[in-house]
Design an enzyme around this catalytic site. Sequence first.
Site, short mmCIF file in Angstrom:
data_model
loop_
_atom_site.label_atom_id
_atom_site.label_comp_id
_atom_site.label_asym_id
_atom_site.label_seq_id
_atom_site.Cartn_x
_atom_site.Cartn_y
_atom_site.Cartn_z
N HIS A 1 -10.22 21.70 -19.86
CA HIS A 1 -9.59 21.85 -18.62
C HIS A 1 -10.58 21.23 -17.39
O HIS A 1 -10.64 21.85 -16.15
CB HIS A 1 -9.77 23.38 -18.32
CG HIS A 1 -8.97 24.03 -19.35
ND1 HIS A 1 -7.56 24.36 -19.59
CD2 HIS A 1 -9.40 24.54 -20.62
CE1 HIS A 1 -7.51 24.95 -20.77
NE2 HIS A 1 -8.41 25.02 -21.23
N SER B 1 -14.76 -2.43 -0.26
CA SER B 1 -13.82 -2.26 0.98
C SER B 1 -13.91 -3.16 2.22
O SER B 1 -14.91 -3.51 2.42
CB SER B 1 -14.13 -0.67 1.35
OG SER B 1 -13.37 -0.52 2.56
N LYS C 1 -19.12 1.29 0.36
CA LYS C 1 -17.84 1.39 -1.04
C LYS C 1 -18.24 0.70 -1.96
O LYS C 1 -18.55 -0.74 -1.68
CB LYS C 1 -16.60 1.38 -0.50
CG LYS C 1 -16.04 2.51 0.50
CD LYS C 1 -16.00 3.65 -0.10
CE LYS C 1 -15.12 3.99 -1.27
NZ LYS C 1 -13.59 4.07 -0.74
N GLU D 1 -9.18 1.46 -12.26
CA GLU D 1 -7.75 1.69 -11.66
C GLU D 1 -6.53 1.19 -11.81
O GLU D 1 -5.29 1.68 -12.19
CB GLU D 1 -7.92 1.88 -9.90
CG GLU D 1 -9.10 3.19 -9.60
CD GLU D 1 -9.28 2.94 -8.04
OE1 GLU D 1 -8.69 3.74 -7.40
OE2 GLU D 1 -10.16 2.06 -7.82
#
Length: 459
Positions: free
Chosen positions: A155, A276, A282, A289
């Site tokens: 979980h 970024s 970043k 992704e």
Amino acid sequence: MKLWEGRFHKALDPKTNDFNSSIAFDNRMYPEDIEGSIAHATMLGACGIIDQQEAEKICEGLRQIRADLDSGALLIDPNAEDIHTFVEGELTARLGDAGKRLHTARSRNDQVALDLRLNLRKTCGELTALLRQLVGVLADKAEKTADMIMPGYTHLQRAQPITFGHHLLAYAEMFLRDIGRMQDALSRMNECPLGSGALAGTTYPIDRFMTAKLLGFDAPCANSLDGVADRDFCVEIAAAVSLCMVHLSRFSEEIILWCSWEYRFVHLDDAYSTGSSIMPQKKNPDVAELVRGKSGRVFGDLMGLLSMMKGLPMAYDKDLQEDKEAIFDACDTLRLCLTTFIPMVETMEPLPQNMRAAAAGGFINATDVADYLVSAKGLPFRDAYRITGDLVAVCIEKGLTLETLPLSEYQAVCPAFDDGVYEAISLERCVNGRTSYGGPAPENVRAQAKRVQEKIQQL
Ligand code: ARG
């Protein structure tokens, strides 16, 4: 000029021509189209259906076309209807009558079914090799990180301690199953549709066993209708590829979590991360992704194939032309993902201190407190479980962990405790003790990594 224009009184409308044409996506099958035609011509010659010398001339002409296409001396005509029409047209332009004899006892329907099987057989071999490489990388890394303690989750809540190597081997198992599914699909599709004709075989005395053998198939397809109408193999491969994308996507999701500041369990190599345009701090896990994102399009390919197939009457219907873009896209996408994903995983650096700190913080050894009461003090598990739950509540109330809770607090809840509990719940002890087969103990992980390495040698 169209192969079939004899029956027609008008040229095809140009937009309809484009609509009907598959050359833009079946041109990649030229090596297979030529290989199939060489086998067909060889068989026609051997069976005396065409003159033996003419058959040899055809084969030579086809080999020349293949060489010219490979070298770029010959370009595929984008206005051709499909790759089959193009190769036959080119052969006829070069050889005249001999070229015109190639299509004896054959149809584009059995030809396209053949080309696609040959093409996918090769592609599945390449995908399997990449998957084998990925499993090798995982087993190698697992061996090196067999002692690295990290929290295991259920979980997404810290559950029980495991090791990083153990976690990686879970993915190795998934990818091994993917290889199995790919090989399974391959073995079922290794039957040759050539000689099915348009749908009803042929009256010529062809030898289908000969072409099947020449092309490396186990046997000819047993039914001519099924030979031209079957695309189960596309669905099976797309399903195997889809499930593999599910595994890559789950792994990507974890990598994305692991390299967030909240986890900081791994560090991705700069070569496989991006920045970024506005936020200078970043470093983004774009590769993971994109892999996660691309899984959706592959499932779409599978759904497209299933939907395309479900209402088709026997035998060939033009709907089947839609098979290629879907299955090619699914396989291309997996290939593309694996090509970048493998080196990203290979260069990914685990950060053991952070993993350990996370494992130490979340009552991850609560089951081990209960197990201690069972093993050392003879309590029934259900009572031990209850007592440990009470202890966790005390810890939360006092802002402590099970390791830092004083013995007096333990004894206040259950007098059976003595200071052996601290040794029993040390993270190392908790992990090292989990030696049940398939469990995370370092010795298990090392042995399993070795078994996985041996397995991929045999695949
Ligand atoms: N381009 C077609 C396909 O991809 C080849 C078979 C065409 N057969 C036909 N009867 N129109 O399926």
